[in-house]
Structure formats: structure tokens, C-alpha cells
Enzyme design. Structure first.
Site, PDB file in Angstrom:
ATOM      1  N   GLU A 315       0.823  -1.221   0.000  1.00 23.74           N
ATOM      2  CA  GLU A 315       0.000   0.000   0.000  1.00 23.74           C
ATOM      3  C   GLU A 315       0.855   1.268   0.000  1.00 23.74           C
ATOM      4  O   GLU A 315       0.554   2.231   0.693  1.00 23.74           O
ATOM      5  CB  GLU A 315      -0.933  -0.004   1.221  1.00 23.74           C
ATOM      6  CG  GLU A 315      -1.722  -1.292   1.375  1.00 23.74           C
ATOM      7  CD  GLU A 315      -2.490  -1.369   2.690  1.00 23.74           C
ATOM      8  OE1 GLU A 315      -2.176  -0.590   3.616  1.00 23.74           O
ATOM      9  OE2 GLU A 315      -3.392  -2.202   2.802  1.00 23.74           O
ATOM     10  N   CYS A 411     -10.234  -0.334   8.127  1.00 24.30           N
ATOM     11  CA  CYS A 411      -9.953   1.050   8.514  1.00 24.30           C
ATOM     12  C   CYS A 411     -10.755   2.051   7.689  1.00 24.30           C
ATOM     13  O   CYS A 411     -11.102   3.126   8.183  1.00 24.30           O
ATOM     14  CB  CYS A 411      -8.462   1.336   8.397  1.00 24.30           C
ATOM     15  SG  CYS A 411      -7.744   0.875   6.807  1.00 24.30           S
TER      16      CYS A 411
END
Length: 645
Positions: A315, A411
Site C-alpha cells: 500500500e 480502517c
């Protein structure tokens, strides 16, 4: 350095045709749905375990603590979203649920103030021994942010007291003094949250600790590599073997980092904290570093949609101009962090260009991260999707062809909730004698300027048009109204009380300085038109291609309007873009029509290659805003189109 402040959310009432489709869902759908998720009540959704873990930590339920190491933060972000929602729309049932969660947190908190279900239930002997992977400080940060928001909204101290006990513990554990740990978070978050806690409590030990975490980050020897060298160290994440400190922005001291590196969310959360600390310590060198990193991100490492983090592995950022469209990661949380970074920089520099980028992120990637139903989410936001290749155990398994009910790593959904419920913070900024308008959202607000109250009513149908009317009511007050002039605005016209006004623009804001008395009006209008945007040839994935931009919105083509094989489409560089407002589509949206061509096999369509050139077929194309894609029949999507002379 002077600093602007956002207006209290309770003083801003949003009633906007564009944003209502999301903000009205917050108390009605989004927060109740996430409440059920946190309680594991949504069939066929990945289990959260979140509140169950707190009950286990409080010894009120037996069982194994499950979920990710940072699972606690989902509850904290939900509480923060609840706080902002209550500021706009009091809801006794929602507040009751939040109070029950807060009481549970208090019961799960350890006698010394420590609060983390993973280390309390699974590895109590490893507290603070794996700062790189453990997310103890990350979770603490989200708790502190929730506490500040909930206290400011409700006046209730319980979650604030819980947070202060934990923060006090951190101040005894970490610091430059002998006998304390000289480490810092693997995932930045607590730094900006300590500033937030300081803002609410006035306790400067919290602010000092936030600064300390920045000061020691990236020092030599590297703290995380030292942790991992210990003989009894155990990795929580197997992929962290052979750890690269750049992943966590700990490869160099923060003042020496010239480019945005590593995990994109960690990076922008770190930069938010750097901006906050630069202000409170009047550190011009640190602010200059924030500017340097900002421009590296937005000029060379950001997608046109305002998304960042191009690598599907870890990421993370890679190198300048590496922006693949069909495999890009573009995590929703990263764009939220970028918007927060931009907002902070705008407050500190009074430069509207930071809001231009924050707006781009909000209208495209962040909005695209949630369905119009409020109960489905994207974690990853690429600019091209071919559903057939979104296959597990491949390089594109991170790309989802449809939004998901929830995620094992969740998240993003709660981050979207707290972002949309606090949308008002982006609209205005203020100082003693200034009121800044950043975003054009229909609302009524009040602001205290120079000790007196100013009322402002913003009337607009933006982004359908660029016409905005500001009704200002004040009692013989002299102040300057700053209205952002977007970077795409054309043919700007301004009048005050129906009288044409001279344009005075500074740092991207139109300035109107006068004594405001009684009810007065400002008519602010600019042209918004669709236009083609071309990629820098160094962006290899998009060289020779163009995208459609209209105001803050990037446009895309969906299979629902244009059929399959979208990658085979091309347009001419001088193609005419025809706008059409469709009231029934997505709650009202501007679509863009254009002519294009579609490549077809030259002779034998049953083989991958041929000596015959492709045939071309004329085709009428329809583009919709990227933030609205995947709200109809699932299918292909593409942003960048091949171009020809």
C-alpha cells in the site's frame, strides 16, 4: 506563523443537494450499519470482533481475542464519527450506544491506564516491544481523537478521562529521559492525536510528546531494526521480514526526507502531525519540509482523482510518476489523510491550492469509497477496472469489482464515516478578523469574528454550476471575507449588494474587505466546463491518453453506458464534450457525452495477434463522475482514454 481555525461543527448546518446524499445517510444508515458490524450482526460480512474484544479484555466474556492487531481503532473512529454526527443532529439512541461503548472502554482499561485489547489479551508481556508492527500507539491516537471530538460535542468527560490516563502513561514510558523508551510509532497517528488532546486539555506534556515522536523518528541506529534484532522478537506481520524502514518513513529524520516514501496512509498522517507541530512550535524549517513533501506527492505521486499510494504490495508510494491505472492501490484512507494534510496546510499558509487538492480527493476517491446506499465500501480505488481479472492469488486480487459489506482490515469504512460527519471543517476557516470560504456547500453557519457573531448563508448548486450566493449578516463589523477561487474556475464575476466588485485575489482567494452591517449579499460566480486533461509522458501508464475533468470531479466511463472492452476506446484530442444534467441519475448528476472510436480485430478475432491492423468503429460515449461509479450494474470502468490527432 498565524493559524486559521475551523468553525465548530455545531455552528454549521449543511443542507446541500450534492452532499445530502451522503450526510443524511450518516445517522440514518452509515452509523447504525457500522454499529451492527462492530457487534457482528451483519450476515455474510467479515466478522469485526471489535466490541467483543473489549468485553474479553474487560473479563466480561470468555473467548479468544480475534481480528487484526489494530482492530480497536474501528470502535474509536466510529465514536469520533458519532461525536460529529451528534453535533449536527442530536440522537439520544445513538448517544446511548456511544456511551455504552465508552463505559466498556473504561472497564477494559488497565489499572495503569493502558488500553489495547491485543496486548492485554494475547501478549501482555510484549507491551511496547514491537512498536513497528504492534499499532499500540496508532490505536491510542484514534482513541484520543475520538475523545476530543466526543468531549467537545457532548461535554461528557468519561472518554476524555480514559484518554488522559492513557496519554499520561505514554508520557511516563516515552521521552528523551534516561530510563524511558526512545522509540516512536510504526504507524504515525498518535502524534497528531496528541496535538488534538492538547487542544482540548491544554496539557502541554501531550504536545511535547507529539513533537518528541517526530524528533526521534528516523534516527540512527534505526529503532525498528533494533527491535527486530532482539532474540525473542516475533513478527506480527510475516511480510515485514527484511524490513525496509522507508515503509514507515523512518529511513531518515523527518527534516531530511525529500520524497514521499512508504505506506501512503502512514505518510500523510505523519505529515499532518508535522504541520501541527510546525505551527505550535513556530518551526519554519519543519513547515518548509511539509511544503516540499506536499508538492512531491501532488505533482509526481498522486493520481488525477486525488488518490495516492500506487503499489498494491504494502500500500505504498514507489517512485515519481509511477501511477498504474488498473493495479493502483489508492486506499480510501490515504485520500482522507491527504485531504486532512491539505486542510492543515491551507490553515497555516492561507493558500487555496491546498484546498484544491483536498476537494479533489473528497469529491472523487473518498466519495467513491462508499456506495450511495451507505452500506458498501471500496478499500482500493483504481482508475481502471476489468472485473474478469480481479482474481484471488494474482497481482490484482486487491482490486474489487463491487463494493464490499466490510473488510478483515476495516480502517476505511469508519474513516469515511468520520470524514463525512465532519465535512463542515473543510468549508470555513477563520481568524480574529478573517473568514475564509474553502468549499462551496449549501449551508448556514455562524462564526465569531473579532468577538462578535457573523451569520453566513451559502446558497449554491455546486458543482452543477459555479454560482454561489453568500448572505452575510453582521452588526457593523470590519473583517475580510476570503472566497476560494478554484484552480479550474473561468470567467470569475463578483458583486457585493448587486454592485460589481473589483477582483483582488491573493493566494487563490478573492478578498472582500469592508465594514459589514446588517444583511448583505455577495454574488460569486465562475464558469465550470468539461475539459480534457492530458497525462505527462513520464506517467507511463497514461502516456498518450486523456481524462475528462469537470470542476472538482474526474469523469470515468462505465460498461453500463458504453459496453465492454473499454480499454479499446479512443477519442480525438479536439473532441467536443457535451454536458447533460440528469436529475434521476445518482440523485442528480452532470453526464458528459462525446464521440469516440472502438478498436476491433482486423481479421481473426480468435487469436491474440494478427498482421492486420485493427478496425475502427465510431461510437457515442457517455462519462459519469468517478465518485459515482459502481452504483448501478457492476462492470468495467476506465478513466484514461487513448487519444489521436
Amino acid at each position: 506563523m498565524k493559524h486559521l481555525s475551523s468553525l465548530p461543527l455545531r455552528d454549521i448546518k449543511i443542507n446541500d443537494n450534492f452532499w445530502n446524499r451522503y450526510t443524511k445517510l450518516i445517522p440514518e444508515v452509515i452509523l447504525p450499519y457500522q454499529w451492527n458490524i462492530l457487534n457482528d450482526r451483519v450476515p455474510d460480512a467479515p466478522a469485526s470482533y471489535c466490541l467483543r474484544n473489549f468485553r474479553i479484555a474487560a473479563k466480561e466474556e470468555n473467548g479468544e481475542r480475534l481480528g487484526t492487531v489494530f482492530q480497536d481503532s474501528d470502535a474509536y473512529k466510529w465514536l469520533e464519527a458519532v461525536a460529529y454526527s451528534l453535533a449536527a443532529d442530536p440522537d439520544p439512541e445513538l448517544e446511548k450506544n456511544a456511551d455504552e461503548v465508552i463505559a466498556l472502554l473504561g472497564r477494559a482499561q488497565q489499572p495503569d491506564g493502558y488500553l489495547n485489547t491485543y496486548f492485554t489479551c494475547i501478549a501482555p508481556e510484549n507491551r511496547w516491544r514491537n512498536l513497528c508492527e504492534g499499532h499500540e500507539l496508532y490505536c491510542a491516537g484514534h482513541l484520543f481523537e475520538a475523545a476530543a471530538a466526543y468531549y467537545e460535542t457532548t461535554g461528557k468527560r468519561k472518554i476524555l478521562d480514559i484518554s488522559c490516563r492513557f496519554a499520561d502513561l505514554l508520557c511516563t514510558v516515552f521521552g528523551p529521559e534516561e530510563g524511558k523508551l526512545h522509540g516512536y510509532p510504526g504507524h504515525p497517528e498518535v502524534e497528531l492525536a496528541l496535538v488534538r488532546l492538547y487542544q482540548v486539555t491544554g496539557n502541554d506534556t501531550y504536545l511535547n510528546l507529539g513533537k518528541y515522536f517526530l524528533d526521534v523518528r528516523g534516527g540512527k541506529p534505526n529503532y525498528f531494526l533494533q527491535e527486530m534484532s532482539q532474540p525473542d522478537f516475533h513478527h506480527i506481520f510475516p511480510e515485514f521480514r527484511g524490513y525496509d524502514p522507508a515503509y514507515s518513513q523512518s529511513h531518515l529524520p523527518v527534516l531530511l526526507q525529500k520524497t514521499a516514501e512508504g505506506h501512503a496512509v502512514r505518510a500523510v498522517y505523519l505529515y499532518c502531525a508535522m504541520t501541527d507541530i510546525a505551527y505550535y512550535y513556530q518551526d519554519k524549517q519543519l513547515l518548509e519540509q511539509c511544503v516540499r513533501l506536499w508538492y512531491n506527492v501532488v505533482q509526481k505521486r498522486m493520481y488525477i482523482t486525488g488518490s495516492i499510494g500506487s503499489s498494491g504490495f504494502l500500500e505504498r508510494f514507489t517512485v515519481d510518476y509511477d501511477l498504474p491505472n488498473d493495479s493502483g492501490y489508492s486506499e480510501t484512507c490515504a485520500s482522507i489523510g491527504l485531504a486532512l494534510f491539505g486542510l492543515r496546510m491551507a490553515r497555516l499558509t492561507r493558500d487555496a491550492s491546498y484546498i484544491d487538492i483536498a476537494e479533489r480527493a473528497l469529491y472523487n476517491t473518498v466519495r467513491g469509497g462508499i456506495a450511495l446506499t451507505g452500506d458498501r465500501y471500496f478499500y482500493v480505488n483504481p482508475l481502471e477496472v476489468w472485473p474478469d481479472i480481479c482474481i484471488e492469488n494474482t497481482s490484482r486480487e486487491h482490486v474489487k469489482a463491487v463494493r464490499q459489506k466490510w473488510f478483515d482490515v476495516a480502517c476505511c469504512p469508519t474513516n469515511i464515516a468520520r470524514t463525512f460527519s465532519s465535512l463542515g471543517q473543510y468549508i470555513y476557516s477563520a481568524s480574529e478578523n478573517e473568514l475564509f470560504v474553502n468549499l462551496f456547500i449549501n449551508n448556514k453557519a455562524s462564526a465569531v469574528i473579532g468577538g462578535s457573531t457573523v451569520s453566513i448563508n451559502t446558497i449554491t448548486d455546486y458543482p452543477k454550476t459555479g454560482h454561489v450566493i453568500f448572505e452575510v449578516e453582521a452588526d457593523s463589523m470590519e473583517f475580510t471575507l476570503f472566497i476560494r477561487v478554484p484552480d479550474f474556475a473561468e470567467k470569475l464575476l463578483v458583486s457585493v449588494n448587486n454592485n460589481s466588485a473589483d477582483l483582488k485575489i491573493e493566494n487563490g482567494y478573492c478578498m472582500i474587505s469592508k465594514v459589514w452591517n446588517g444583511k448583505e449579499s455577495v454574488d460569486f460566480s465562475f464558469e465550470i466546463r468539461s475539459k480534457l486533461i492530458y497525462a505527462n509522458p513520464q506517467v507511463r501508464a497514461s502516456v498518450g491518453k486523456a481524462a475528462i475533468l469537470r470542476g472538482p470531479e474526474v469523469y470515468c466511463l462505465e460498461e453500463a453506458d458504453n459496453g465492454t472492452q473499454l480499454a479499446a476506446l479512443s477519442i480525438s484530442e479536439g473532441v467536443s464534450l457535451r454536458e447533460e444534467w440528469q436529475e434521476e441519475l445518482f440523485g442528480g448528476t452532470m453526464v458528459v457525452h462525446l464521440e469516440g472510436e472502438k478498436s476491433l480485430p482486423g481479421d481473426n478475432e480468435n487469436t491474440s495477434y494478427s498482421t492486420a491492423p485493427n478496425k475502427k468503429e465510431k461510437i457515442d460515449l457517455t462519462a459519469i463522475p468517478y465518485g459515482s461509479w459502481n452504483n448501478r450494474t457492476p462492470g468495467e470502468m476506465i478513466v484514461w482514454l487513448h487519444t489521436s490527432k
